[in-house]
Design a protein around this motif. Structure first.
Motif, mmCIF file in Angstrom:
data_model
loop_
_atom_site.group_PDB
_atom_site.id
_atom_site.type_symbol
_atom_site.label_atom_id
_atom_site.label_comp_id
_atom_site.label_asym_id
_atom_site.label_seq_id
_atom_site.Cartn_x
_atom_site.Cartn_y
_atom_site.Cartn_z
ATOM 1 N N GLY A 17 10.077 17.879 -2.965
ATOM 2 C CA GLY A 17 9.405 19.124 -2.645
ATOM 3 C C GLY A 17 8.463 18.914 -1.475
ATOM 4 N N SER A 18 7.203 19.227 -1.690
ATOM 5 C CA SER A 18 6.213 19.094 -0.623
ATOM 6 C C SER A 18 5.389 17.816 -0.756
ATOM 7 C CB SER A 18 5.276 20.312 -0.623
ATOM 8 O OG SER A 18 4.605 20.404 -1.879
ATOM 9 N N VAL A 19 5.845 16.860 -1.565
ATOM 10 C CA VAL A 19 5.163 15.580 -1.728
ATOM 11 C C VAL A 19 5.978 14.496 -1.019
ATOM 12 C CG1 VAL A 19 4.332 13.832 -3.342
ATOM 13 C CG2 VAL A 19 4.121 16.253 -3.912
ATOM 14 N N PHE A 20 5.317 13.762 -0.111
ATOM 15 C CA PHE A 20 5.976 12.744 0.696
ATOM 16 C C PHE A 20 5.426 11.374 0.320
ATOM 17 C CE2 PHE A 20 6.031 16.721 2.899
ATOM 18 C CZ PHE A 20 7.286 16.792 3.496
ATOM 19 N N LEU A 21 6.311 10.367 0.313
ATOM 20 C CA LEU A 21 5.946 9.005 -0.062
ATOM 21 C C LEU A 21 6.149 8.083 1.129
ATOM 22 C CD1 LEU A 21 5.334 6.753 -2.232
ATOM 23 C CD2 LEU A 21 7.810 6.658 -2.613
ATOM 24 N N ALA A 22 5.194 7.182 1.356
ATOM 25 C CA ALA A 22 5.320 6.166 2.410
ATOM 26 C C ALA A 22 4.855 4.825 1.861
ATOM 27 C CB ALA A 22 4.505 6.545 3.641
ATOM 28 N N SER A 55 0.864 -1.182 0.000
ATOM 29 C CA SER A 55 0.000 0.000 0.000
ATOM 30 C C SER A 55 0.898 1.229 0.000
ATOM 31 C CB SER A 55 -0.918 0.005 1.229
ATOM 32 O OG SER A 55 -1.868 -1.030 1.147
ATOM 33 N N VAL A 56 0.648 2.122 -0.936
ATOM 34 C CA VAL A 56 1.465 3.323 -1.118
ATOM 35 C C VAL A 56 0.658 4.536 -0.669
ATOM 36 C CG1 VAL A 56 2.762 4.729 -2.773
ATOM 37 C CG2 VAL A 56 2.617 2.249 -3.076
ATOM 38 N N VAL A 57 1.293 5.413 0.084
ATOM 39 C CA VAL A 57 0.672 6.660 0.536
ATOM 40 C C VAL A 57 1.473 7.828 -0.031
ATOM 41 C CG1 VAL A 57 0.099 8.105 2.524
ATOM 42 C CG2 VAL A 57 -0.204 5.626 2.661
ATOM 43 N N MET A 58 0.787 8.774 -0.652
ATOM 44 C CA MET A 58 1.427 10.016 -1.097
ATOM 45 C C MET A 58 0.704 11.186 -0.447
ATOM 46 S SD MET A 58 2.495 9.669 -5.106
ATOM 47 C CE MET A 58 3.677 8.438 -5.640
ATOM 48 N N VAL A 59 1.484 12.088 0.154
ATOM 49 C CA VAL A 59 0.948 13.255 0.854
ATOM 50 C C VAL A 59 1.501 14.511 0.181
ATOM 51 C CG1 VAL A 59 0.755 14.454 3.051
ATOM 52 C CG2 VAL A 59 0.893 11.950 3.013
ATOM 53 N N ALA A 117 11.158 25.548 7.594
ATOM 54 C CA ALA A 117 10.696 25.216 8.943
ATOM 55 C C ALA A 117 9.364 24.482 8.888
ATOM 56 C CB ALA A 117 10.579 26.490 9.778
ATOM 57 N N VAL A 118 8.438 24.985 8.043
ATOM 58 C CA VAL A 118 7.143 24.321 7.913
ATOM 59 C C VAL A 118 7.320 22.949 7.264
ATOM 60 C CG1 VAL A 118 4.838 24.451 6.919
ATOM 61 C CG2 VAL A 118 5.930 26.518 7.794
ATOM 62 N N HIS A 119 8.199 22.900 6.263
ATOM 63 C CA HIS A 119 8.453 21.636 5.583
ATOM 64 C C HIS A 119 8.981 20.590 6.568
ATOM 65 C CE1 HIS A 119 10.695 18.717 3.072
ATOM 66 N NE2 HIS A 119 9.781 18.983 2.159
ATOM 67 N N GLN A 120 9.881 20.993 7.452
ATOM 68 C CA GLN A 120 10.420 20.070 8.439
ATOM 69 C C GLN A 120 9.337 19.586 9.406
ATOM 70 O OE1 GLN A 120 13.400 18.716 8.410
ATOM 71 N NE2 GLN A 120 13.895 19.889 6.551
#
Length: 851
Positions: A354-359, A307-311, A329-332
């Protein structure tokens, strides 16, 4: 037509039950089957049908009517065909002629005789396999339904010892094979039912001794001797007394032969033998060239269900005027929240762009609820970032190519990631959107009732995966667990009568019906508090205890409820202080075993109490320590504690409740063929399916109630395309998840050998597997023995020409699932090597085929 006596009387015609008449007709048939192919006098039949009653004047007429009805049944189901069952009038009574192969009683007798011949010849493994097959025919006491009506024929009494005698022979063979750890639970359960069988007690003593549990073995002897002396006035026999002395002296005669010892040591879990079985490459020969195996730190590439999650986080006003430091700072902060929630629920963060995170969920090891946890993590991320950023989250479940490296984070590739990115892009701000596969698998999530027009389903919120929501999934018909239920009900009656606590462990693989069994006990009307452990989450492994306390009273009103239980005062204050910390347990929670034990004793003081702790193989060590300590320290109160667990609990705690007087272990085995069919019948509501599809369903279910339930649901789903001619069915995702989780629990090197074995054909031999994977044949042979111990493979015999031991997969689904994990190009090259090996003219390969 087949006749089943080993359990309730059952007549089958092409696997379909044949309806029988009333009690007298069933009694007549049962008695005639016990005397099959022999003349039974009318007078004897009359005594059998009215065993305690005065024979009525119309008895002969009633017997004639019963016989006439039976003839009609037999005739309607093939009685006129040559060799089929016939009920004949034969002076001075009747003769029921049947083919012995159609009667399970005869089949059992033949198998036990074969098993005892193998035992006498020293063929331990073959004896164990044959005797296990014989024992698998039993569904309960002989003619159990008739015995329930009060019938007690001498012929039934004569069969009562058949099953326990075969079990003892089977245990003798398995002890000789070095399987002492595997049979302890079954031995302990049988000893509870047959406390006077000295051979059984001696086998349990030997098994415990060989597991390093000398004290527990001696405790078994003392319990057996006490039962014999106090209740029968007899001392144990000479053999049991000599066994006790041998254990006290650590006599070498009790040890396994060296050849069996070597095989047994390979099966010891990594907890006791940290170094895994290492598969080294063979020595390179000049011709043909041998490819050296990959280095230990080389990545492993597998096809996996993940299962892949993208935020996607749109920082908005939180980033101020866009200054890079403010944005960072917000990104962290966003990265920290994503990492924390994903890790908390067992996923791995795969990086960000960038502002897209993968899990990823399901790597490096598969769990059965990967999709559910992926959505729960997504909802938690959305809620926590509500004040920081506007997020869009996509979740997709499906196949991906996964690379696992010991030196870096896992990675995944495939169209699944593109699908997840599309779902994320289509999700409204502040929403979680998932694919249909994820929605079907995420059982603890509440969804919008209709799918989105642009595709996918929007998640609203999630519920606790424990408790009632989780248990409702187990609401399936109760099949072939009557014996285990009787044991539990008997123990509950004993606890209630003697006011003495008892502790039961119910062991079984995933889907074997552990929850379904304890649900039956919990519905008995006795007060029951239950708790469930989960593999991931915020409870730090204390979930079972927290659930038990909240079942007694919500934490918000716990202090008042404790006051009513023990009275206002210091004791209530102390109990509340110790129990309240379980509401939101942290890593530093202070265990207070005396207070926790006192709480359960007080709750059980006024009326019997059942405490059900489920899936304790996931509980932390503190909870396991408390349960074992409770078993030793609990006072004289009517308390029945039932824990359910998978066999891996015994890998963590090999001595779990072993040899304790107030403890019982019950192992749930797969359902029989007929039991599986009855379960499928009830789930499918007698749907009209082809015989081929019925046979495939029973085979795929493999006696696992969860598998049967999932396959029945798939067949009932209008979206499933069933190929009626060859009965080809896909593997349901939940079934695939269970099997993959079992495979992923193996050490990497051992799993790699199992993957090679899946490609060699119906028969698996060290030579074929070594050639397929280009490995050393001697080391492959050791790993195949380990896989037999772990119940992935079953021994089939020895090849007459090569002398190699040959194996078969425990179930073809396991072979199919493990083969599917191998990437396509690698699978093709290994197939070629397997075919080349199997086509060698020097070998007798009759009946083989490459996988």
């Amino acid at each position: 037509m087949r006749f089943h006596l080993l359990g309730s009387l059952e007549v089958l015609d092409d696997d379909l039950p044949v309806p029988l008449g009333g009690l007298k007709q069933r009694a007549a048939l049962g008695f005639l089957l016990l005397q099959a192919n022999r003349v039974v006098a009318t007078s004897k039949l009359l005594q059998a049908m009215w065993p305690r009653d005065v024979v009525p004047p119309t008895a002969r007429k009633m017997l004639q009517n019963a016989v006439s009805g039976l003839r009609g049944v037999l005739s309607a189901h093939g009685g006129d065909r040559d060799g089929s069952p016939m009920l004949l009038t034969h002076a001075p009574g009747y003769l029921l002629r049947v083919d012995e192969d159609s009667l399970d009683l005869f089949h059992f007798q033949r198998l036990t005789e074969q098993g005892r011949r193998e035992l006498a010849a020293g063929n331990w493994s073959a004896a164990a396999e044959v005797l296990r097959s014989a024992l698998g025919l039993w569904r309960g006491p002989v003619l159990a339904d008739l015995a329930e009506t009060g019938i007690n024929w001498p012929e039934l009494t004569a069969t009562k010892d058949w099953r326990p005698a075969a079990q003892e022979d089977c245990f003798e063979a398995e002890l000789a094979c070095g399987r002492h750890a595997e049979i302890i639970g079954e031995l302990e359960s049988l000893i509870e039912l047959e406390p006077y069988r000295e051979r059984l007690g001696g086998q349990l003593m030997l098994a415990l001794y060989r597991c390093g549990r000398q004290v527990d073995a001696l405790n078994v002897y003392r319990r057996t001797r006490t039962a014999l002396v106090e209740e029968l006035g007899l001392e144990p026999g000479r053999e049991l007394q000599e066994l006790e002395r041998a254990i006290l002296d650590h006599a070498p005669t009790l040890d396994l032969p060296p050849s069996v010892q070597r095989r047994h040591l390979l099966a010891v879990d990594q907890a006791s033998a940290p170094a895994p079985v290492v598969i080294t490459p063979p020595v390179v020969q000049p011709a043909p060239p041998v490819v050296v195996a990959e280095a230990p730190d080389a990545p492993v590439v597998e096809r996996k269900l993940v299962s892949v999650v993208m935020v996607s986080a749109q920082l908005g006003l939180a980033a101020g005027d866009g200054d890079p430091e403010d944005v960072d700072a917000v990104h962290q902060e966003v990265a920290s929240v994503v990492s924390a929630e994903v890790s908390r629920l067992g996923g791995v963060v795969g990086g960000s762009v960038g502002s897209v995170f993968l899990a990823l969920f399901g790597v490096p090891k598969t769990a059965e609820d990967d999709a559910d946890r992926a959505v729960r993590a997504s909802i938690a991320i959305r809620d926590r970032l509500d004040a920081v950023a506007e997020v869009q989250v996509g979740v997709a479940t499906g196949d991906a190519l996964v690379r696992l490296s010991p030196s870096s984070a896992p990675t995944a590739s495939g169209v699944l990631l593109d699908r997840c990115r599309q779902l994320m892009a289509l999700a409204p701000l502040g929403a979680v959107r998932a694919c249909t596969s994820t929605r079907d698998a995420a059982s603890s999530v509440i969804w919008e009732s209709d799918g989105a027009p642009t595709g996918g389903w929007q998640a609203i919120s999630c519920e606790s995966p424990r408790g009632a929501n989780r248990r409702s999934q187990a609401a399936v018909p109760f099949v072939e667990r009557e014996r285990e239920l009787l044991v539990l009900q008997g123990l509950l009656d004993e606890v209630r009568t003697r006011r003495r606590p008892h502790f039961v462990t119910v062991l079984g693989e995933a889907g074997m019906g552990k929850t379904r069994l304890v649900d039956e006990v919990a519905s008995s009307g006795t007060t029951a508090l239950r708790g469930t452990a989960t593999a991931f989450g915020d409870d730090h492994g204390y979930g079972p205890l927290a659930d038990v306390v909240s079942g007694f009273a919500p934490f918000a009103t716990l202090r008042a409820a404790l006051g009513e239980l023990v009275g206002a005062g210091e004791l209530a204050d102390r109990l509340h202080s110790s129990l309240a910390c379980l509401a939101e347990p942290g890593a530093g929670v202070r265990p207070d075993f005396p207070a926790w034990r006192r709480f359960l004793e007080e709750a059980a003081e006024s009326e019997p109490l059942i405490v059900l702790l489920e899936d304790v193989h996931w509980a932390n060590d503190v909870v396991l320590d408390f349960v074992e300590e409770l078993g030793e320290q609990a006072g004289s109160v009517p308390l029945l504690v039932i824990v359910t667990a998978r066999p891996e609990l015994l890998q963590r705690r090999p001595s779990w409740f072993g040899g304790k007087r107030n403890a019982t272990t019950i192992s749930l085995e797969p359902l029989s063929h007929n039991g599986t069919r009855r379960l499928l019948n009830s789930l499918l509501h007698a749907r009209d399916l082809s015989p081929e599809l019925w046979q495939a369903l029973v085979s795929y279910a493999s006696g696992n109630p969860l598998f049967a339930t999932e396959y029945a649901g798939m067949v009932s789903d209008a979206r499933t395309v069933c190929l009626q001619n060859d009965a080809s069915l896909p593997v349901p995702p939940s079934v695939r998840g269970v099997l993959t989780a079992q495979l992923d629990a193996l050490p990497t090197e051992v799993k790699a050998v199992l993957q090679d074995a899946a490609l060699t054909g119906d028969l698996v031999s060290p030579g074929a597997v070594a050639a397929t994977g280009q490995r050393d044949a001697r080391e492959v042979a050791q790993v195949l023995e380990l896989l037999e111990q772990r119940d992935f493979l079953r021994r089939r015999g020895r090849n007459n020409e090569t002398g190699e031991i040959e194996y078969g997969f425990r179930h073809l689904l396991v072979r199919d699932v493990v083969a599917e994990q191998i990437p396509r190009a690698e699978r093709a090259s290994k197939h070629e090597r397997a075919r080349a090996w199997n086509s060698r003219p020097a070998l007798d390969l009759t009946g083989r085929r490459a996988g």
